[in-house]
Design a protein around this motif. Structure first.
Motif, PDB file in Angstrom:
ATOM      1  N   LYS A  88      16.715 -61.652 -34.055  1.00 56.94           N
ATOM      2  CA  LYS A  88      17.155 -63.023 -33.798  1.00 56.94           C
ATOM      3  C   LYS A  88      17.410 -63.180 -32.304  1.00 56.94           C
ATOM      4  O   LYS A  88      18.171 -62.428 -31.702  1.00 56.94           O
ATOM      5  CB  LYS A  88      18.435 -63.336 -34.571  1.00 56.94           C
ATOM      6  N   ILE A  89      16.796 -64.194 -31.706  1.00 55.34           N
ATOM      7  CA  ILE A  89      16.945 -64.450 -30.276  1.00 55.34           C
ATOM      8  C   ILE A  89      17.605 -65.812 -30.095  1.00 55.34           C
ATOM      9  O   ILE A  89      17.069 -66.841 -30.519  1.00 55.34           O
ATOM     10  CB  ILE A  89      15.580 -64.432 -29.552  1.00 55.34           C
ATOM     11  N   GLY A  90      18.769 -65.813 -29.476  1.00 52.43           N
ATOM     12  CA  GLY A  90      19.453 -67.062 -29.171  1.00 52.43           C
ATOM     13  C   GLY A  90      18.987 -67.604 -27.830  1.00 52.43           C
ATOM     14  O   GLY A  90      18.729 -66.843 -26.892  1.00 52.43           O
ATOM     15  N   VAL A  91      18.871 -68.922 -27.732  1.00 51.84           N
ATOM     16  CA  VAL A  91      18.433 -69.559 -26.490  1.00 51.84           C
ATOM     17  C   VAL A  91      19.368 -70.731 -26.189  1.00 51.84           C
ATOM     18  O   VAL A  91      19.547 -71.618 -27.028  1.00 51.84           O
ATOM     19  CB  VAL A  91      16.978 -70.076 -26.589  1.00 51.84           C
ATOM     20  N   LEU A  92      19.941 -70.734 -24.994  1.00 54.67           N
ATOM     21  CA  LEU A  92      20.793 -71.835 -24.545  1.00 54.67           C
ATOM     22  C   LEU A  92      19.952 -72.754 -23.677  1.00 54.67           C
ATOM     23  O   LEU A  92      19.381 -72.326 -22.669  1.00 54.67           O
ATOM     24  CB  LEU A  92      21.991 -71.291 -23.770  1.00 54.67           C
ATOM     25  N   VAL A  93      19.869 -74.027 -24.064  1.00 52.73           N
ATOM     26  CA  VAL A  93      18.934 -74.952 -23.420  1.00 52.73           C
ATOM     27  C   VAL A  93      19.646 -76.241 -23.023  1.00 52.73           C
ATOM     28  O   VAL A  93      20.391 -76.809 -23.826  1.00 52.73           O
ATOM     29  CB  VAL A  93      17.734 -75.244 -24.360  1.00 52.73           C
ATOM     30  N   PRO A  94      19.459 -76.733 -21.788  1.00 55.49           N
ATOM     31  CA  PRO A  94      20.052 -78.005 -21.383  1.00 55.49           C
ATOM     32  C   PRO A  94      19.638 -79.130 -22.326  1.00 55.49           C
ATOM     33  O   PRO A  94      18.493 -79.189 -22.771  1.00 55.49           O
ATOM     34  CB  PRO A  94      19.489 -78.225 -19.970  1.00 55.49           C
ATOM     35  N   TYR A  95      20.564 -80.031 -22.608  1.00 51.07           N
ATOM     36  CA  TYR A  95      20.352 -80.952 -23.720  1.00 51.07           C
ATOM     37  C   TYR A  95      19.290 -82.008 -23.496  1.00 51.07           C
ATOM     38  O   TYR A  95      18.829 -82.643 -24.455  1.00 51.07           O
ATOM     39  CB  TYR A  95      21.679 -81.583 -24.159  1.00 51.07           C
ATOM     40  N   THR A  96      18.814 -82.202 -22.258  1.00 50.96           N
ATOM     41  CA  THR A  96      17.704 -83.126 -22.033  1.00 50.96           C
ATOM     42  C   THR A  96      16.367 -82.406 -21.872  1.00 50.96           C
ATOM     43  O   THR A  96      15.340 -83.048 -21.678  1.00 50.96           O
ATOM     44  CB  THR A  96      17.959 -83.969 -20.768  1.00 50.96           C
ATOM     45  N   ASN A  97      16.381 -81.094 -21.946  1.00 54.95           N
ATOM     46  CA  ASN A  97      15.169 -80.299 -21.751  1.00 54.95           C
ATOM     47  C   ASN A  97      14.296 -80.388 -23.000  1.00 54.95           C
ATOM     48  O   ASN A  97      14.744 -80.107 -24.109  1.00 54.95           O
ATOM     49  CB  ASN A  97      15.573 -78.846 -21.483  1.00 54.95           C
ATOM     50  N   THR A  98      13.027 -80.766 -22.805  1.00 53.52           N
ATOM     51  CA  THR A  98      12.120 -80.937 -23.948  1.00 53.52           C
ATOM     52  C   THR A  98      10.967 -79.937 -23.964  1.00 53.52           C
ATOM     53  O   THR A  98      10.146 -79.962 -24.886  1.00 53.52           O
ATOM     54  CB  THR A  98      11.522 -82.363 -23.966  1.00 53.52           C
ATOM     55  N   ASN A  99      10.877 -79.065 -22.966  1.00 49.65           N
ATOM     56  CA  ASN A  99       9.742 -78.152 -22.871  1.00 49.65           C
ATOM     57  C   ASN A  99      10.072 -76.684 -23.060  1.00 49.65           C
ATOM     58  O   ASN A  99       9.174 -75.877 -23.348  1.00 49.65           O
ATOM     59  CB  ASN A  99       9.023 -78.338 -21.523  1.00 49.65           C
ATOM     60  N   LEU A 100      11.342 -76.308 -22.900  1.00 48.60           N
ATOM     61  CA  LEU A 100      11.692 -74.905 -23.082  1.00 48.60           C
ATOM     62  C   LEU A 100      11.383 -74.439 -24.507  1.00 48.60           C
ATOM     63  O   LEU A 100      10.790 -73.380 -24.714  1.00 48.60           O
ATOM     64  CB  LEU A 100      13.168 -74.687 -22.756  1.00 48.60           C
ATOM     65  N   GLU A 101      11.789 -75.232 -25.476  1.00 49.29           N
ATOM     66  CA  GLU A 101      11.577 -74.824 -26.879  1.00 49.29           C
ATOM     67  C   GLU A 101      10.095 -74.685 -27.228  1.00 49.29           C
ATOM     68  O   GLU A 101       9.694 -73.643 -27.780  1.00 49.29           O
ATOM     69  CB  GLU A 101      12.301 -75.796 -27.814  1.00 49.29           C
ATOM     70  N   PRO A 102       9.234 -75.675 -26.909  1.00 47.04           N
ATOM     71  CA  PRO A 102       7.804 -75.483 -27.209  1.00 47.04           C
ATOM     72  C   PRO A 102       7.190 -74.290 -26.477  1.00 47.04           C
ATOM     73  O   PRO A 102       6.371 -73.562 -27.054  1.00 47.04           O
ATOM     74  CB  PRO A 102       7.165 -76.796 -26.753  1.00 47.04           C
ATOM     75  N   ASP A 103       7.595 -74.090 -25.222  1.00 48.11           N
ATOM     76  CA  ASP A 103       7.067 -72.947 -24.471  1.00 48.11           C
ATOM     77  C   ASP A 103       7.432 -71.626 -25.138  1.00 48.11           C
ATOM     78  O   ASP A 103       6.590 -70.726 -25.290  1.00 48.11           O
ATOM     79  CB  ASP A 103       7.621 -72.951 -23.040  1.00 48.11           C
ATOM     80  N   LEU A 104       8.696 -71.491 -25.507  1.00 49.28           N
ATOM     81  CA  LEU A 104       9.122 -70.225 -26.105  1.00 49.28           C
ATOM     82  C   LEU A 104       8.512 -70.016 -27.479  1.00 49.28           C
ATOM     83  O   LEU A 104       8.199 -68.883 -27.862  1.00 49.28           O
ATOM     84  CB  LEU A 104      10.647 -70.151 -26.177  1.00 49.28           C
ATOM     85  N   MET A 105       8.323 -71.094 -28.225  1.00 46.06           N
ATOM     86  CA  MET A 105       7.640 -70.958 -29.515  1.00 46.06           C
ATOM     87  C   MET A 105       6.191 -70.514 -29.309  1.00 46.06           C
ATOM     88  O   MET A 105       5.657 -69.704 -30.064  1.00 46.06           O
ATOM     89  CB  MET A 105       7.692 -72.276 -30.280  1.00 46.06           C
ATOM     90  N   LEU A 106       5.555 -71.024 -28.263  1.00 46.47           N
ATOM     91  CA  LEU A 106       4.185 -70.629 -27.941  1.00 46.47           C
ATOM     92  C   LEU A 106       4.094 -69.140 -27.621  1.00 46.47           C
ATOM     93  O   LEU A 106       3.137 -68.463 -28.016  1.00 46.47           O
ATOM     94  CB  LEU A 106       3.686 -71.449 -26.744  1.00 46.47           C
TER      95      LEU A 106
END
Length: 245
Positions: free
Chosen positions: A9-27
């Motif tokens: 399990k990998i936790g990721v802390l992401v700024p709340y207006t950021n829309t690209n970190l999650e798709p990038d990491l899923m990729l």
């Protein structure tokens, strides 16, 4: 490599207006890992994300955030904002990683620290630095890297102040053009800094055009994660950086 696709399990802390970190990491998600995101606030959504706003984010209290992400019992926690620690300096970045580790019980990797680790893995000491940041953050980024023995030979920004959604709205073609602006003699690697910029999609094209390795914030975090956990190169991870695993 584990056969269980969700064993780590990998936790990721992401700024709340950021829309690209999650798709990038899923990729780029390494096999055997599942990703679990927790959002960070404490900056003004209507203000330009300048040095003061990002420094405020970096200094925000993570007690509740870490309590929540700890609920998934993560093996590692990624701090997914580069500028939030660039604005404070290298000592702050290391201290924040230590606080996240203490608060989550997990391996802790920051975006800024991962960029430095990636450049050192490549043996790159002279870089071209591109970002969508306002000028002062770029100054602070250059100083941050200099403290780690990395010289910025050329730098470029987007040329206008972008709001909290503007950075994420840049296209991969715009990122490509931004990268080419720092492809100058003496540059050993090109850095594309910002977890909300669509850099990962442009890495292969930039490397083909310039013949130089590219390091992006999100790519560097996955590289650092794979190295910390002894994982092989993910299928979706681009760039010569991953040859160093």
């Amino acid at each position: 490599m584990t056969a269980d696709l969700r064993a780590l399990k990998i936790g990721v802390l992401v700024p709340y207006t950021n829309t690209n970190l999650e798709p990038d990491l899923m990729l780029m998600r390494p096999e055997g890992c599942s990703l679990h995101f927790e959002r960070l606030g404490d900056y003004d959504i209507d203000e330009i994300p300048d040095s003061s706003q990002m420094a405020r984010l970096g200094a925000s209290d993570l007690t509740e955030t870490l309590r929540l992400i700890s609920g998934v019992r993560p093996k590692a926690v990624l701090y997914g904002c580069t500028s939030a620690t660039l604005t404070h300096g290298t000592g702050f970045d290391r201290d924040l990683a230590a606080k996240i580790k203490a608060g989550s019980g997990a391996i802790s990797l920051t975006a800024a620290g991962s960029v430095v680790a990636a450049l050192k893995a490549l043996g790159a000491r002279k870089i071209g630095f591109s970002s969508p940041y306002v000028g002062q953050i770029n100054d602070e980024a250059v100083a941050f890297l200099a403290d780690e023995g990395i010289e910025t030979v050329a730098r470029a920004d987007i040329g206008r102040n972008l709001g909290n959604y503007g950075q994420g709205e840049l296209t991969p073609d715009e990122v490509f053009d931004l990268a080419l602006r720092v492809n100058q003699p003496g540059v050993e690697a090109i850095v594309l800094s910002c977890t909300d910029m669509r850099s990962v999609e442009a890495v292969a094209r930039i490397e083909k055009e310039t013949g130089k390795p590219v390091v992006t914030s999100n790519q560097a975090m996955i590289f650092a994660l794979c190295r910390a956990l002894g994982l092989p190169r993910p299928d979706g991870a681009p760039g010569r950086l991953f040859e160093r695993l």
